[in-house]
Design a protein around this motif. Structure first.
Motif, PDB file in Angstrom:
ATOM      1  N   UNK A  10      84.126  18.529  76.202  1.00  0.00           N
ATOM      2  CA  UNK A  10      85.472  18.251  75.704  1.00  0.00           C
ATOM      3  C   UNK A  10      86.513  19.002  76.524  1.00  0.00           C
ATOM      4  N   UNK A  11      86.210  20.249  76.870  1.00  0.00           N
ATOM      5  CA  UNK A  11      87.131  21.037  77.681  1.00  0.00           C
ATOM      6  C   UNK A  11      87.377  20.418  79.036  1.00  0.00           C
ATOM      7  N   UNK A  12      86.323  19.905  79.664  1.00  0.00           N
ATOM      8  CA  UNK A  12      86.473  19.269  80.973  1.00  0.00           C
ATOM      9  C   UNK A  12      87.252  17.961  80.856  1.00  0.00           C
ATOM     10  N   UNK A  13      86.968  17.175  79.828  1.00  0.00           N
ATOM     11  CA  UNK A  13      87.709  15.927  79.637  1.00  0.00           C
ATOM     12  C   UNK A  13      89.183  16.197  79.372  1.00  0.00           C
ATOM     13  N   UNK A  29      83.996   5.685  74.926  1.00  0.00           N
ATOM     14  CA  UNK A  29      84.369   6.588  76.014  1.00  0.00           C
ATOM     15  C   UNK A  29      85.476   7.569  75.656  1.00  0.00           C
ATOM     16  N   UNK A  30      86.308   7.254  74.647  1.00  0.00           N
ATOM     17  CA  UNK A  30      87.426   8.124  74.289  1.00  0.00           C
ATOM     18  C   UNK A  30      87.184   8.920  73.005  1.00  0.00           C
ATOM     19  N   UNK A  31      85.977   8.877  72.481  1.00  0.00           N
ATOM     20  CA  UNK A  31      85.701   9.525  71.197  1.00  0.00           C
ATOM     21  C   UNK A  31      85.953  11.031  71.248  1.00  0.00           C
ATOM     22  N   UNK A  35      88.283   4.088  66.411  1.00  0.00           N
ATOM     23  CA  UNK A  35      89.541   4.003  67.151  1.00  0.00           C
ATOM     24  C   UNK A  35      89.258   3.764  68.629  1.00  0.00           C
ATOM     25  N   UNK A  36      88.312   4.492  69.186  1.00  0.00           N
ATOM     26  CA  UNK A  36      87.936   4.298  70.583  1.00  0.00           C
ATOM     27  C   UNK A  36      87.373   2.899  70.805  1.00  0.00           C
ATOM     28  N   UNK A  46      91.754  10.786  81.883  1.00  0.00           N
ATOM     29  CA  UNK A  46      92.963  11.324  81.274  1.00  0.00           C
ATOM     30  C   UNK A  46      94.117  10.348  81.328  1.00  0.00           C
ATOM     31  N   UNK A  47      94.283   9.676  82.458  1.00  0.00           N
ATOM     32  CA  UNK A  47      95.367   8.698  82.617  1.00  0.00           C
ATOM     33  C   UNK A  47      95.199   7.547  81.628  1.00  0.00           C
ATOM     34  N   UNK A  48      93.982   7.041  81.511  1.00  0.00           N
ATOM     35  CA  UNK A  48      93.745   5.934  80.580  1.00  0.00           C
ATOM     36  C   UNK A  48      93.945   6.370  79.134  1.00  0.00           C
TER      37      UNK A  48
END
Length: 239
Positions: free
Chosen positions: A96-99, A156-158, A175-176, A221-223
């Motif tokens: 999570x920290x890296x994402x 992918x965004x969870x 939601x993701x 991050x952009x997406x």
């Protein structure tokens, strides 16, 4: 995208998102630009995670060997499951920290390798999504493979939804999934192209990975920013 264009903040009470669209070329171009200023933090964080994985591997290997050496198959099986859960509980907050490095860089917030230590308060929900996603994706692959491929991308965004929007386990997953489903094939080709870029960059002795791994994190991050917005930016805009 400027800060003024950020999407409305998603809360646990209202897990909704606006419809969105994007250009694959524009996302890749911006992701490459965002790599500048992200590489140092990304690789320092990656080094920390790598060292943790080595230590965990030694602990898990040693623990499993004890039960296998004693010939206790049932205890060995249970210990393996427990060890895997422990690894997930430790590694997902690091992931999570890296994402979140990519999310923070996408809105030009300061980034630091220390981000990898910032999400252990979410260990339980992250462990929950890790286990539930693993089960659902595995079942999906058993069901003619295609459902597994669909869910692998859909979730992918969870992780950032849990730690950045503070959504619950199922709320973040749904939601993701709903957000990705609206442009699933376009996102699939975006990630396919990014994966090809990473593979090609690895050919000259892996040197290109210095840039392309951070670029992939920046792309995530952009997406995420374009679909869901980033709460830290929204908060500052309304103060």
């Amino acid at each position: 995208m400027s800060m003024d264009d950020s999407k409305p903040v998603i809360t646990s009470e209202s897990a909704e998102f606006d419809d969105y669209d994007f250009s694959i070329g524009a996302v890749l171009s911006e992701s490459w630009e965002k790599t500048n200023g992200l590489k140092g933090a990304f690789w320092a964080a990656g080094a920390i995670v790598f060292l943790v994985m080595i230590v965990l591997g030694g602990v898990v290997g040693g623990g499993s060997a004890v039960f296998v050496g004693n010939g206790d198959v049932i205890a060995g099986g249970l210990s393996s499951i427990i060890f895997q859960l422990v690894i997930m509980a430790i590694m997902y907050p690091f992931a999570a920290g890296i994402m979140m490095l990519g999310v923070e860089r996408s809105v030009d917030l300061p980034v630091s390798y220390k981000s990898v230590f910032g999400y252990f308060a979410y260990t339980l929900p992250l462990l929950g999504v890790a286990v539930l996603m693993s089960i659902l994706v595995a079942v999906g692959f058993l069901l003619l493979v295609i459902p597994g491929i669909y869910l692998s991308l859909a979730y992918m965004f969870v992780v950032p939804l849990v730690v950045e929007k503070n959504l619950g386990i199922w709320g973040a997953m749904e939601t993701s999934r709903k957000a990705v489903t609206s442009h699933w094939f376009k996102l699939f080709f975006l990630f396919l192209i990014m994966s090809i870029i990473v593979i090609i960059s690895a050919l000259p002795f892996g040197i290109g990975l210095i840039w392309t791994y951070p670029m992939m994190v920046a792309m995530m991050g952009v997406m995420y920013r374009d679909i869901f917005g980033v709460e830290a930016v929204e908060t500052s805009l309304h103060q």
